[in-house]
Design a protein around this motif. Sequence first.
Motif, PDB file in Angstrom:
ATOM      1  N   LYS A 123       0.828  -1.200   0.000  1.00  0.00           N
ATOM      2  CA  LYS A 123       0.000   0.000   0.000  1.00  0.00           C
ATOM      3  C   LYS A 123       0.863   1.251   0.000  1.00  0.00           C
ATOM      4  O   LYS A 123       1.827   1.358   0.761  1.00  0.00           O
ATOM      5  CB  LYS A 123      -0.926   0.007   1.221  1.00  0.00           C
ATOM      6  CG  LYS A 123      -1.881   1.190   1.256  1.00  0.00           C
ATOM      7  CD  LYS A 123      -2.813   1.139   2.444  1.00  0.00           C
ATOM      8  CE  LYS A 123      -3.740   2.340   2.480  1.00  0.00           C
ATOM      9  NZ  LYS A 123      -4.666   2.309   3.646  1.00  0.00           N
TER      10      LYS A 123
ATOM     11  N   THR B 272       3.108   2.744  -4.912  1.00  0.00           N
ATOM     12  CA  THR B 272       2.970   2.712  -6.369  1.00  0.00           C
ATOM     13  C   THR B 272       4.042   3.546  -7.063  1.00  0.00           C
ATOM     14  O   THR B 272       4.604   3.120  -8.079  1.00  0.00           O
ATOM     15  CB  THR B 272       1.580   3.219  -6.791  1.00  0.00           C
ATOM     16  OG1 THR B 272       1.333   4.496  -6.186  1.00  0.00           O
ATOM     17  CG2 THR B 272       0.488   2.245  -6.392  1.00  0.00           C
TER      18      THR B 272
ATOM     19  N   ARG C 227      -9.232  -9.386   2.319  1.00  0.00           N
ATOM     20  CA  ARG C 227      -9.394  -8.551   1.135  1.00  0.00           C
ATOM     21  C   ARG C 227      -8.133  -7.761   0.803  1.00  0.00           C
ATOM     22  O   ARG C 227      -8.149  -6.936  -0.105  1.00  0.00           O
ATOM     23  CB  ARG C 227     -10.554  -7.565   1.353  1.00  0.00           C
ATOM     24  CG  ARG C 227     -11.917  -8.216   1.591  1.00  0.00           C
ATOM     25  CD  ARG C 227     -12.373  -9.019   0.377  1.00  0.00           C
ATOM     26  NE  ARG C 227     -12.456  -8.187  -0.806  1.00  0.00           N
ATOM     27  CZ  ARG C 227     -13.525  -7.466  -1.122  1.00  0.00           C
ATOM     28  NH1 ARG C 227     -14.586  -7.475  -0.337  1.00  0.00           N
ATOM     29  NH2 ARG C 227     -13.541  -6.733  -2.214  1.00  0.00           N
ATOM     30  N   ARG C 228      -7.048  -7.990   1.532  1.00  0.00           N
ATOM     31  CA  ARG C 228      -5.844  -7.186   1.315  1.00  0.00           C
ATOM     32  C   ARG C 228      -5.313  -7.336  -0.117  1.00  0.00           C
ATOM     33  O   ARG C 228      -4.922  -6.354  -0.757  1.00  0.00           O
ATOM     34  CB  ARG C 228      -4.749  -7.539   2.311  1.00  0.00           C
ATOM     35  CG  ARG C 228      -3.667  -6.460   2.398  1.00  0.00           C
ATOM     36  CD  ARG C 228      -2.541  -6.820   3.361  1.00  0.00           C
ATOM     37  NE  ARG C 228      -2.995  -7.258   4.656  1.00  0.00           N
ATOM     38  CZ  ARG C 228      -3.426  -6.440   5.623  1.00  0.00           C
ATOM     39  NH1 ARG C 228      -3.494  -5.144   5.396  1.00  0.00           N
ATOM     40  NH2 ARG C 228      -3.793  -6.931   6.780  1.00  0.00           N
TER      41      ARG C 228
ATOM     42  N   ASP D 230      -6.996  -8.122  -2.814  1.00  0.00           N
ATOM     43  CA  ASP D 230      -7.919  -7.440  -3.728  1.00  0.00           C
ATOM     44  C   ASP D 230      -7.702  -5.932  -3.694  1.00  0.00           C
ATOM     45  O   ASP D 230      -7.727  -5.260  -4.737  1.00  0.00           O
ATOM     46  CB  ASP D 230      -9.370  -7.754  -3.341  1.00  0.00           C
ATOM     47  CG  ASP D 230      -9.723  -9.220  -3.558  1.00  0.00           C
ATOM     48  OD1 ASP D 230      -9.042  -9.877  -4.367  1.00  0.00           O
ATOM     49  OD2 ASP D 230     -10.668  -9.698  -2.909  1.00  0.00           O
ATOM     50  N   ALA D 231      -7.496  -5.378  -2.479  1.00  0.00           N
ATOM     51  CA  ALA D 231      -7.296  -3.937  -2.344  1.00  0.00           C
ATOM     52  C   ALA D 231      -6.017  -3.496  -3.057  1.00  0.00           C
ATOM     53  O   ALA D 231      -5.986  -2.430  -3.698  1.00  0.00           O
ATOM     54  CB  ALA D 231      -7.242  -3.557  -0.868  1.00  0.00           C
TER      55      ALA D 231
ATOM     56  N   ILE E  34      -4.535  -5.045  -5.621  1.00  0.00           N
ATOM     57  CA  ILE E  34      -4.739  -5.165  -7.068  1.00  0.00           C
ATOM     58  C   ILE E  34      -5.527  -3.971  -7.586  1.00  0.00           C
ATOM     59  O   ILE E  34      -5.244  -3.435  -8.666  1.00  0.00           O
ATOM     60  CB  ILE E  34      -5.452  -6.492  -7.385  1.00  0.00           C
ATOM     61  CG1 ILE E  34      -4.490  -7.666  -7.107  1.00  0.00           C
ATOM     62  CG2 ILE E  34      -5.917  -6.523  -8.836  1.00  0.00           C
ATOM     63  CD1 ILE E  34      -5.146  -9.027  -7.184  1.00  0.00           C
ATOM     64  N   ALA E  35      -6.509  -3.503  -6.792  1.00  0.00           N
ATOM     65  CA  ALA E  35      -7.279  -2.325  -7.185  1.00  0.00           C
ATOM     66  C   ALA E  35      -6.405  -1.072  -7.159  1.00  0.00           C
ATOM     67  O   ALA E  35      -6.467  -0.231  -8.069  1.00  0.00           O
ATOM     68  CB  ALA E  35      -8.478  -2.150  -6.251  1.00  0.00           C
ATOM     69  N   GLU E  36      -5.556  -0.932  -6.131  1.00  0.00           N
ATOM     70  CA  GLU E  36      -4.687   0.244  -6.012  1.00  0.00           C
ATOM     71  C   GLU E  36      -3.693   0.318  -7.161  1.00  0.00           C
ATOM     72  O   GLU E  36      -3.374   1.404  -7.655  1.00  0.00           O
ATOM     73  CB  GLU E  36      -3.942   0.211  -4.678  1.00  0.00           C
ATOM     74  CG  GLU E  36      -2.994   1.376  -4.470  1.00  0.00           C
ATOM     75  CD  GLU E  36      -2.248   1.314  -3.138  1.00  0.00           C
ATOM     76  OE1 GLU E  36      -1.295   2.102  -2.954  1.00  0.00           O
ATOM     77  OE2 GLU E  36      -2.609   0.488  -2.284  1.00  0.00           O
ATOM     78  N   TYR E  37      -3.194  -0.833  -7.587  1.00  0.00           N
ATOM     79  CA  TYR E  37      -2.190  -0.879  -8.649  1.00  0.00           C
ATOM     80  C   TYR E  37      -2.811  -1.147 -10.020  1.00  0.00           C
ATOM     81  O   TYR E  37      -2.113  -1.551 -10.951  1.00  0.00           O
ATOM     82  CB  TYR E  37      -1.156  -1.967  -8.348  1.00  0.00           C
ATOM     83  CG  TYR E  37      -0.156  -1.597  -7.283  1.00  0.00           C
ATOM     84  CD1 TYR E  37       1.099  -1.096  -7.614  1.00  0.00           C
ATOM     85  CD2 TYR E  37      -0.462  -1.728  -5.932  1.00  0.00           C
ATOM     86  CE1 TYR E  37       2.022  -0.748  -6.637  1.00  0.00           C
ATOM     87  CE2 TYR E  37       0.449  -1.386  -4.947  1.00  0.00           C
ATOM     88  CZ  TYR E  37       1.686  -0.896  -5.300  1.00  0.00           C
ATOM     89  OH  TYR E  37       2.590  -0.547  -4.331  1.00  0.00           O
ATOM     90  N   GLY E  38      -4.108  -0.912 -10.157  1.00  0.00           N
ATOM     91  CA  GLY E  38      -4.795  -1.234 -11.399  1.00  0.00           C
ATOM     92  C   GLY E  38      -4.163  -0.622 -12.634  1.00  0.00           C
ATOM     93  O   GLY E  38      -3.966  -1.289 -13.656  1.00  0.00           O
ATOM     94  N   THR E  39      -3.806   0.662 -12.561  1.00  0.00           N
ATOM     95  CA  THR E  39      -3.216   1.336 -13.717  1.00  0.00           C
ATOM     96  C   THR E  39      -1.888   0.706 -14.108  1.00  0.00           C
ATOM     97  O   THR E  39      -1.622   0.449 -15.295  1.00  0.00           O
ATOM     98  CB  THR E  39      -3.005   2.827 -13.409  1.00  0.00           C
ATOM     99  OG1 THR E  39      -4.268   3.434 -13.124  1.00  0.00           O
ATOM    100  CG2 THR E  39      -2.341   3.539 -14.586  1.00  0.00           C
TER     101      THR E  39
END
Length: 381
Positions: free
Chosen positions: A209, A212, A240-241, A243-244, A246-251
Motif C-alpha cells: 500500500k 505505487t 481482502r488485502r 484485492d485492495a 490489485i485495485a490500487e495498482y490497477g493502472t
Amino acid sequence: MAHDHWENCVAHFDAQVDVFADEYFGRAEVHCLLVAAAGFDPRSIGIATLLAGHLGNRLSGLFVREERGTPDASLVTAADKNAEQLRALVPGCEIATVEIFGNDNAPVAGARIASVIRDYNIAAETTDIVLDMTALSIGVVFPAARLLLDHCESSGIAFHIMIASNPELDDAISSEPADRPMAVRGFAGTDHSDAALEISRIWVPQLAKGRTAALTDIGRSIRDTYKICPVVPFPARDPRRADALIAEYGTQLIDEWQVDPRDLVYVSESNPLDCYRTLSTLTKRYADAVDQIFVPSIILSPVGSRVMAAGALMAAIEHNLPVQYIETVRYDFDPAKPAAAAAPDMRVHLLLSGPAYSELGAASALSDVEDAPRHLGDVAA
C-alpha cells in the motif's frame, strides 16, 4: 555455501516464538548479539524486550538508527524514546547512526551498514546472532543479513531472523521515494554481460500500500522485461488485502506492466518460508524452461511486509538473484495515533544456520515441513 536445509527451515510463529525463546535463549550457555533498528517504529523494541527477558546480561546489542533528510519532529522524538528503552533493555549496547544518503544525495546505506558491522567487535563468547528485520529498511537489512549470515556460517554461530509484523501498521506508514532505483548492495545478481544468449528478465515486485510511485520508478529502470509477476499477500489477516492492492495498482498492472492475471504470485503474509519456496520454485522452473534458449534473470523488489521480504531475502541469497529497490527520502507517520492499535503484532522466528542443523542431520529426517517448528524444542532441551 549451499543452504539445502532451508527447504525444511526451522521456523516459529506467534505463541511458538515465546516457547522457543524460553527453551532456547533461556539456557545459561547461550550468549546472543541482537542487531535491530533504533528508529521511530513502535515495534522497534518488541523483539529486544522478548530476548532481554530470557537472556539478561547474556544479551548484547547493535542498534541501527537510520538518518535521512530532515524528518518530522514527532518521528525524531519517537526514535529517541525507543533508543532510550533499548539502552535500558540491553545495557552497554551500541547505537550506530547510519546515513542513508551521501553528500550528493546518492544512496549509501549498504556501504554504511557494511562498515558498521565490520567495525563492530562481536564478543568471543557469542553463540547466536539475531537480526531483527522489523523496522530496518531494505537497503540496510539485506546487506546486514548477508554479512551476518556469512560470519555465522564461517564461525559456527547460529544465525536467526526475527520479525514483529503488523500489516495494518505498515499501511499507516507512508513514504516518499528517492529518484534513483538501484541494486541493493551485495545483491546485484550474476553478471550476464558476457552471455552468448539473450537475457530474458522476469521482474517480481512485491505490492504494498502506498508504494505505487516507488515500484513504478523501479519498473521503468529495468529494461526489456519479458514478464512481470507481482507478489500479493494471500492468505492474509485481512482476506481482502490482496484485492485492495490489485485495485490500487490497477493502472500499473493493466496499462503499464500489462500483467496477465495468471502471473500474479500469491504468498502468505505471515510465513516467509512460503515466499522463499514460491520464489525458489519460480526460479528453478524458469531456468529449466529457457535452458539453452535464453539466459534467465529474475529480479526481486521487496518493498512492503518484512515477513515477505525475509522470504525474498532467502531466495535472493540461495539463487544469487538481483534485488532492485529505491531508497526512501522521508516517512510520514503519527506515532501518537497508530492505526493498528487494535491489531496485535504477528511474530516470526527463523533459524537460518547454526549447530542445530548438524544436530538434526540438516533436518533431512523431517518429512513434513510443517513439523519443523514443533521439533526444534528438542534442540534446546
